[in-house]
Design an enzyme around this catalytic site. Structure first.
Site, short mmCIF file in Angstrom:
data_model
loop_
_atom_site.label_atom_id
_atom_site.label_comp_id
_atom_site.label_asym_id
_atom_site.label_seq_id
_atom_site.Cartn_x
_atom_site.Cartn_y
_atom_site.Cartn_z
N SER A 253 0.83 -1.19 0.00
CA SER A 253 0.00 0.00 0.00
C SER A 253 0.86 1.24 0.00
O SER A 253 1.90 1.30 0.65
CB SER A 253 -0.90 0.00 1.23
OG SER A 253 -1.37 1.30 1.49
N LYS A 254 0.38 2.25 -0.75
CA LYS A 254 1.17 3.47 -0.77
C LYS A 254 1.02 4.23 0.54
O LYS A 254 1.75 5.15 0.81
CB LYS A 254 0.81 4.34 -1.97
CG LYS A 254 -0.65 4.64 -2.18
CD LYS A 254 -0.79 5.52 -3.41
CE LYS A 254 -2.15 5.38 -4.06
NZ LYS A 254 -2.24 6.09 -5.32
N ARG A 255 0.08 3.83 1.32
CA ARG A 255 -0.09 4.48 2.61
C ARG A 255 0.79 3.84 3.68
O ARG A 255 0.92 4.35 4.77
CB ARG A 255 -1.55 4.44 3.04
CG ARG A 255 -2.41 5.43 2.26
CD ARG A 255 -3.88 5.23 2.49
NE ARG A 255 -4.37 3.98 1.90
CZ ARG A 255 -4.66 3.84 0.61
NH1 ARG A 255 -4.52 4.85 -0.20
NH2 ARG A 255 -5.08 2.70 0.14
N ASP A 256 1.35 2.69 3.35
CA ASP A 256 2.18 2.00 4.32
C ASP A 256 3.59 2.62 4.32
O ASP A 256 4.48 2.21 3.61
CB ASP A 256 2.28 0.51 3.95
CG ASP A 256 2.94 -0.27 5.06
OD1 ASP A 256 3.61 0.34 5.91
OD2 ASP A 256 2.78 -1.50 5.08
#
Length: 493
Positions: A256-259
């Site tokens: 995830s790009k949020r990770d």
RNA sequence: GCCCCCAUCGUCUAGUGGCCCAGGACGAAGCCCUCUCAAGGCUUAAACCGGGAUUCGAAUUCCCGUGGGGGCACCA
């Protein structure tokens, strides 16, 4: 492989940094288009105004160009099927939504978000699948039309068949059969007059003549819906290819790009914009992502043209793939070794400059053969060649002391070496190495000890490219100066 | 909870019924080379998720488990 030219598209949302998964879809799109002599299109899916991030669209275009995935059509290059930004295509979606309402495949819905939320809560409480309860689906069309005409707020929903099944064909997975009652009456057109993905993507893919839709497997859940929408319009379906997802390096969970914990750490990143700064090359990154989800037999170090030559959607793999940064290192290093000297020189120069070093182009070209096979990332050139562009080096005094010797003993060796080098008429590595080797022999020391002192003295570091070749490039005067300086340091320890 | 997808060495993968006591690559270990670090060469360890079925024969087909992943928005 079909001979028919394929039109492919990558359709990212400008909602954040461009990451690996987008790059891979784009790569495959690009390869398929090139392979078949077709076109690769960039379309910006910006219909969610609230999530659009300023600058994200530019980052996508920059990222694609950096990777060398030049699109034939797109927002900033134009094309015969534009506009290529969905917010610039409102009217197109509106008229298509009307078409669907008129032919009975969609309907206006006047339900408020509040009511919908309440319904959802109740369904969850009853352990039911959250879904639209169909209040407006059953409205009399004439009455619905009247309410619309009265200016009442509404959205448009797709009228999903309640009976039967939908068979959707994925190129990698075959037929996927889903019961229609499992699929919600999804929203096609929102209150703000903009379409959802479901409508926009189907309309655009058709209008833009897309022949092959490559997308992430997160779309598999709504795949039957999409197929129904396309069929409701009476259009021909593209070839659907749902790519495997990228998993975290641990294999646990989707990347995830949020990770942020893995987004950028230890000199790695999942964002394309960071790759250059970290010293990765487009060749390395492309090769790396290409092989996650694509089974090429044997020889897996490939440049762009080799990839085009071998690419086939038939050899794509459907299973999830954990990303592995060690492999990125490997591909990057391997491609660096394949570059011509001139090319590599041009590529590493900016990293020296970034470091504040004054780059001499002649020296730069000379050090290439010395450092090339030592570089994993381009910015490693600093560690292996920074000292070539410095006037002085400042070795760590302790590093000057040879193994098994003390400072005084090391100073003596340095002095003797200095003497030998200064007595030598020439200074090239061919001139310097033999007498120094002879000295190693007669002194009973080992090469490690003698050369180690000289290495630290002349390069300022314990690890460097081969000593004599390095010294040759540094030059006689500077080398002697640096050895002199080392002797001083050793004597005062 | 419901729906869908996936399942070969630690990782990426080859393999479409016999060519497989499963091949390659990364990584790991060892050896060689060697002025450090690399590169290079050689070698080793390492996998068909489990159970049924079909078949003379299954990693390869089918079923059931199990595990993993994705989805269930007026987000894409």
């Amino acid at each position: 492989m079909s001979i028919k030219p394929a039109r492919t598209r990558v359709a990212p949302s400008p909602t954040g940094h461009m990451h690996l998964a987008t790059a891979r879809v784009a790569l495959y799109d690009y390869l398929l288009a090139k392979k078949t002599g077709g076109q690769f299109v960039l379309r910006i899916e910006d219909t969610d105004l609230s999530r659009t991030v300023p600058g994200a669209e530019q980052e996508i275009m920059d990222g694609l160009r950096w990777l060398g995935l030049n699109y034939d059509e797109g927002p900033d290059v134009g094309g015969a099927y534009g506009p290529y930004r969905q917010t610039d295509r409102r009217d197109i979606y509106l008229s298509h939504a009307r078409t669907l309402v008129n032919n009975g495949c969609a309907y206006p819905c006047f339900c408020t978000p509040d009511r919908l939320e309440k319904v959802r809560q109740e369904q969850m409480k009853r352990k039911e699948n959250p879904h639209y309860d169909g209040v407006c689906r059953n409205l009399d069309p004439d009455e619905a039309a009247r309410r619309v005409a009265n200016g009442e707020k509404y959205i448009i929903r797709f009228k999903m068949p309640k009976e039967g099944t939908t068979t959707a064909h994925d190129h990698l997975r075959g037929d996927i059969v889903t019961e229609n009652k499992q699929i919600n009456d999804y929203v096609l057109l929102k209150t703000d007059g903009l379409p959802t993905y479901h409508l926009a993507a189907m309309v655009d893919d058709h209008e833009m003549g897309i022949t092959h839709v490559l997308r992430g497997s997160e779309w598999l859940g709504t795949f039957p819906l999409h197929v129904n929408i396309v069929r409701a319009f009476g259009w021909e379906e593209p070839t659907w290819v749902h790519l495997s997802v990228f998993l975290k390096p641990s294999g646990k969970g989707k990347l995830s790009k949020r990770d942020t914990s893995i987004a950028m750490k230890d000199g790695y990143s999942v964002f394309i914009k960071d790759m250059n700064d970290l010293g990765f090359t487009p060749e390395g990154v492309n090769n790396w992502i290409a092989l996650m989800g694509w089974g090429v037999a044997e020889d897996d170090v490939l440049d762009s043209s080799q990839m085009v030559e071998r690419f086939s959607i038939d050899s794509l793999t459907p299973s999830p793939a954990a990303i592995n940064f060690q492999k990125l290192d490997h591909f990057n290093a391997t491609h660096i070794r394949l570059f011509t000297s001139e090319d590599l020189a041009a590529r590493i120069k900016p990293y020296f400059i970034r470091e504040g070093l004054d780059v001499n182009d002649d020296i730069l070209l000379k050090i290439i053969p010395l450092i090339r096979e030592r570089l994993v990332t381009l910015d490693d050139c600093i560690a292996f060649g920074g000292f070539f562009f410095k006037d002085e080096v400042s070795p760590n005094p302790e590093d000057l002391v040879a193994k098994g010797l003390d400072a005084a003993g090391s100073a003596q060796i340095a002095q003797r070496a200095y003497q030998i080098l200064s007595e030598q008429p020439g200074f090239g590595h061919e001139a310097s190495e033999p007498p120094l080797r002879a000295y190693v022999e007669e002194s009973g020391l080992n090469a490690n000890q003698v050369f180690g002192i000289l290495r630290v003295a002349t390069t300022g570091q314990k690890v460097s490219p081969p000593l004599f070749e390095s010294m040759e490039i540094i030059g006689r005067e500077k080398c002697l100066q640096r050895i002199q300086n080392a002797i001083r340091i050793l004597q005062t320890m």
